[in-house]
Design a protein around this motif. Structure first.
Motif, PDB file in Angstrom:
ATOM      1  N   TYR A 213       0.843  -1.197   0.000  1.00 33.17           N
ATOM      2  CA  TYR A 213       0.000   0.000   0.000  1.00 33.17           C
ATOM      3  C   TYR A 213       0.882   1.253   0.000  1.00 33.17           C
ATOM      4  O   TYR A 213       2.085   1.170   0.271  1.00 33.17           O
ATOM      5  CB  TYR A 213      -0.938  -0.010   1.198  1.00 33.17           C
ATOM      6  N   PRO A 214       0.302   2.435  -0.295  1.00 32.84           N
ATOM      7  CA  PRO A 214       1.114   3.652  -0.382  1.00 32.84           C
ATOM      8  C   PRO A 214       1.894   3.900   0.897  1.00 32.84           C
ATOM      9  O   PRO A 214       1.351   3.833   1.998  1.00 32.84           O
ATOM     10  CB  PRO A 214       0.062   4.751  -0.611  1.00 32.84           C
ATOM     11  N   ASP A 215       3.187   4.139   0.723  1.00 35.50           N
ATOM     12  CA  ASP A 215       4.098   4.413   1.828  1.00 35.50           C
ATOM     13  C   ASP A 215       4.359   3.175   2.690  1.00 35.50           C
ATOM     14  O   ASP A 215       4.776   3.304   3.838  1.00 35.50           O
ATOM     15  CB  ASP A 215       3.543   5.555   2.709  1.00 35.50           C
TER      16      ASP A 215
ATOM     17  N   SER B  52       6.819   0.860  -1.300  1.00 33.43           N
ATOM     18  CA  SER B  52       5.780   1.186  -2.290  1.00 33.43           C
ATOM     19  C   SER B  52       5.362   2.645  -2.152  1.00 33.43           C
ATOM     20  O   SER B  52       4.644   2.990  -1.211  1.00 33.43           O
ATOM     21  CB  SER B  52       4.551   0.303  -2.080  1.00 33.43           C
ATOM     22  N   PRO B  53       5.789   3.523  -3.045  1.00 38.28           N
ATOM     23  CA  PRO B  53       5.306   4.905  -3.013  1.00 38.28           C
ATOM     24  C   PRO B  53       3.809   4.977  -3.292  1.00 38.28           C
ATOM     25  O   PRO B  53       3.128   5.886  -2.829  1.00 38.28           O
ATOM     26  CB  PRO B  53       6.100   5.587  -4.141  1.00 38.28           C
ATOM     27  N   SER B  54       3.293   4.019  -4.049  1.00 38.68           N
ATOM     28  CA  SER B  54       1.858   3.952  -4.313  1.00 38.68           C
ATOM     29  C   SER B  54       1.469   2.482  -4.425  1.00 38.68           C
ATOM     30  O   SER B  54       2.324   1.608  -4.349  1.00 38.68           O
ATOM     31  CB  SER B  54       1.511   4.689  -5.612  1.00 38.68           C
TER      32      SER B  54
ATOM     33  N   LYS C 246       0.648   1.171  -6.996  1.00 32.19           N
ATOM     34  CA  LYS C 246       0.897   0.775  -8.384  1.00 32.19           C
ATOM     35  C   LYS C 246       2.310   0.242  -8.605  1.00 32.19           C
ATOM     36  O   LYS C 246       2.554  -0.482  -9.551  1.00 32.19           O
ATOM     37  CB  LYS C 246       0.677   1.978  -9.308  1.00 32.19           C
TER      38      LYS C 246
ATOM     39  N   SER D 118       6.528  -0.624  -6.712  1.00 31.52           N
ATOM     40  CA  SER D 118       7.443  -0.640  -5.570  1.00 31.52           C
ATOM     41  C   SER D 118       8.856  -0.810  -6.088  1.00 31.52           C
ATOM     42  O   SER D 118       9.081  -1.263  -7.215  1.00 31.52           O
ATOM     43  CB  SER D 118       7.090  -1.772  -4.601  1.00 31.52           C
TER      44      SER D 118
ATOM     45  N   ASP E   2      -6.601   4.794  -4.115  1.00 39.39           N
ATOM     46  CA  ASP E   2      -5.136   4.827  -4.018  1.00 39.39           C
ATOM     47  C   ASP E   2      -4.588   3.619  -3.258  1.00 39.39           C
ATOM     48  O   ASP E   2      -3.449   3.204  -3.458  1.00 39.39           O
ATOM     49  CB  ASP E   2      -4.663   6.111  -3.336  1.00 39.39           C
TER      50      ASP E   2
END
Lengths: 212, 117
Positions: free
Chosen positions: A24-26, A46-48, A50, A52, B106
């Motif tokens: 997940y993001p962060d 993972s910055p987002s 989508k 990593s 997101d």
């Protein structure tokens, strides 16, 4: 044999995969995978949801070589349904390969690898497929793929202890014994996942994943 | 044989754990009622979000992380059986639907519908 392999690949691609290379993001993920062929560690950020990026380290015991690489994982497509989810990922890496196997004598050379991961799961059923093509200059080139199917013997709520019974088939075209079958049990609770199995070649598998 | 014995033993523990929780849950309501994390402000909002793709507990940890980082939120309940996320807010606080949709998308899921009570 090739017909069987093709059916296996097509079926599993149409269903699902496991290893979830994007969090997940962060989020950070630590993975340790150990089986009869190799020990590997993958730590990614993972910055987002989508993609990593992270470090991938492997030690292949029989061929006595190590890989140290930067690995990029991209979620190519996700299918969210009311009672299921499916994902298609691309995993690629770039790094170096080190070997002191026989005459190689501490040789180091660049290595690249790439492959797809696909998975599908409901709360009861699971299936996955993944492959990887790896190429170095002279030391090692190989292609490997594996597929899993799984079933949850009971349905647990969020945050409870989840259990899965799985069957994994690995295919290594370059090996003398091309197929390895491993029944596994997977347990996870909260951010920790543990699984163990015993392969048809007599090796114990031990995998651990932690997300934070 | 040893592997099968170990696997069955572990499963027995796992199944026993689930039975205990199921029994406790049934005493409260049909659905798995209760917070996954945080607390409930009795004067705050309760926002129910129906979500697509919410099937994996290990992956749904993202929902907790994303919403518990927000000041408006006091608690979260994740209901995998019904694909439902319940967001509990502080008194006088709300989160716009567009923001909820954005945060959940997101995190890797799709929002079906949102309602408040």
């Amino acid at each position: 044999m090739y017909k069987l392999l093709t059916i296996l690949i097509v079926c599993t691609l149409s269903i699902d995969v496991f290893s979830r290379p994007v969090s997940y993001p962060d989020g950070w993920t630590f993975m340790s995978m150990n089986d009869g062929f190799k020990n590997s560690t993958h730590i990614h950020y993972s910055p987002s949801a989508k993609y990593s990026i992270g470090y991938k380290g492997e030690y292949w015991r029989e061929d006595e070589f190590q890989i140290h690489a930067i690995q990029f994982n991209n979620l190519l497509k996700r299918w969210n349904k009311k009672h299921s989810q499916a994902n298609l990922y691309l995993r690629s890496g770039l790094g170096f390969l080190y070997s002191d196997y026989q005459a190689l004598n501490s040789k180091i050379e660049p290595v690249i690898f790439t492959g797809v991961v696909a998975d599908w799961e409901t709360r009861r059923y699971f299936a996955s497929y993944e492959n990887r093509f790896m190429k170095s200059i002279k030391i090692k080139n190989n292609f490997r793929q594996k597929s899993r199917v799984g079933i949850a013997p009971y349905i647990a709520g969020f945050g409870k202890l989840h259990a899965w019974l799985m069957l994994e088939v690995k295919h290594a075209p370059g090996d003398v014994e091309k197929f390895t079958v491993t029944p596994l049990i997977r347990l996870f609770k909260g951010p920790s996942l543990f699984e163990t199995g015993y392969s048809s070649k007599g090796f114990l598998s031990f995998n651990f994943v932690y997300r934070f | 044989m040893k592997f099968i014995f170990i696997a069955l033993t572990l499963l027995n523990f796992a199944y026993a754990d689930e039975n205990v929780h199921s029994h406790v849950n049934h005493q409260h309501s049909e659905r798995a009622e209760g917070l996954s994390v945080g607390s409930i402000d009795p004067d705050g909002l309760r926002i129910n979000v129906d979500v697509f793709g919410l099937v994996c507990d290990f992956c749904a940890q993202a929902i907790e992380k994303v919403f518990m980082n927000r000041n408006e939120v006091t608690g979260i309940e994740v209901d995998l059986a019904n694909g439902l996320i319940t967001i509990f807010t502080k008194h006088g606080e709300d989160i716009e639907d567009n923001l909820i949709r954005s945060l959940i998308t997101d995190a890797g899921y799709n929002v079906d519908k949102i309602n408040r009570r």
